[in-house]
Design a protein around this motif. Structure first.
Motif, PDB file in Angstrom:
ATOM      1  N   ARG A 114       0.587  13.601  -2.095  1.00 31.06           N
ATOM      2  CA  ARG A 114      -0.798  12.833  -2.373  1.00 31.06           C
ATOM      3  C   ARG A 114      -0.768  11.448  -1.769  1.00 31.06           C
ATOM      4  N   ASN A 115      -1.717  10.961  -1.103  1.00 34.12           N
ATOM      5  CA  ASN A 115      -1.835   9.692  -0.579  1.00 34.12           C
ATOM      6  C   ASN A 115      -2.338   8.556  -1.269  1.00 34.12           C
ATOM      7  N   GLY A 116      -1.691   8.434  -2.558  1.00 36.55           N
ATOM      8  CA  GLY A 116      -1.944   7.633  -3.627  1.00 36.55           C
ATOM      9  C   GLY A 116      -2.115   8.163  -4.997  1.00 36.55           C
ATOM     10  N   PRO A 117      -1.814   7.556  -5.977  1.00 39.25           N
ATOM     11  CA  PRO A 117      -2.082   8.520  -7.213  1.00 39.25           C
ATOM     12  C   PRO A 117      -3.353   9.183  -7.492  1.00 39.25           C
ATOM     13  N   ARG A 118      -4.325   8.756  -6.893  1.00 43.11           N
ATOM     14  CA  ARG A 118      -5.701   9.198  -7.289  1.00 43.11           C
ATOM     15  C   ARG A 118      -6.407   9.987  -6.293  1.00 43.11           C
ATOM     16  N   SER A 119      -5.455  10.159  -5.163  1.00 40.90           N
ATOM     17  CA  SER A 119      -6.083  10.797  -3.887  1.00 40.90           C
ATOM     18  C   SER A 119      -5.991  12.172  -3.878  1.00 40.90           C
TER      19      SER A 119
END
Length: 202
Positions: free
Chosen positions: A70-75
């Motif tokens: 994932r491109n970032g923890p919340r992406s």
């Protein structure tokens, strides 16, 4: 669906069992410079369908050639990148590029092109011109950089932090350099512009 196999006890056929299907090596080509989102891959593989791209990504991940995160923890956006096994295919792509460069000929009106597709053959010309070091190359609106060592040449997205050499080329110029029709000239660092490393020095 089970993977198709040539069922030959041969190293070449074993390799082609994994990367020989249509589009597989071009997906690997797209990831050699760094991670890509699905939308980036789809945009830079004109002619592939969304279903085919999804299948190829799934197959290559299953076979350990690439992975995704994932491109970032919340992406919710997935980013695909090569594993060590995937990066080990770079010499294969280099050899194919060297073999295929003389076959390019004149670009047809129906031929798609992306500046970064020239990265492999252009890298040979850059290495032959400047030797070892880091080199930033701009091709139109695309910027990449090379790291050239005694062990070989790699290319990466974006400019080098402190390039030893820097070139700016239009697409037609890059094609001519990559195909050997013209030498690589116009080193902006060597031509008297202080390098970023020199600018940062007290």
């Amino acid at each position: 669906m089970p993977r198709r196999s040539y069922a030959h006890y041969c190293a070449v056929s074993r390799a082609l069992d994994l990367v020989g299907d249509r589009w597989n090596l071009l997906v690997v080509r797209e990831l050699t410079a760094g991670p890509r989102r699905y939308s980036d891959l789809f945009a830079d593989l004109p002619g592939i369908s969304t279903d085919m791209l999804a299948t190829r990504l799934k197959d290559l991940e299953r076979d350990g050639i690439l992975t995704h995160r994932r491109n970032g923890p919340r992406s919710a956006t997935a980013v695909y990148e090569l594993t060590d096994a995937g990066h080990a295919l770079r010499p294969v792509l280099d050899a194919l590029a060297a073999w295929g460069t003389p076959l390019l000929g004149e670009r047809k009106p129906t031929d798609a092109v992306r500046p970064h597709w020239l990265a492999l053959p252009l890298g040979r010309a850059v290495a032959a011109s400047v030797g070892e070091g880091t080199v930033t190359v701009g091709i139109g609106d695309t910027t990449l950089h090379y790291v050239i060592t005694a062990d070989g040449t790699t290319h990466h997205d974006g400019p080098a932090p402190h390039p030893d050499h820097e070139f700016r080329l239009e697409l037609t110029e890059a094609v001519d350099v990559a195909t050997g029709l013209r030498p690589l000239t116009g080193d902006r660092t060597a031509a008297g512009r202080p390098s970023e490393r020199e600018q940062a020095s007290p």
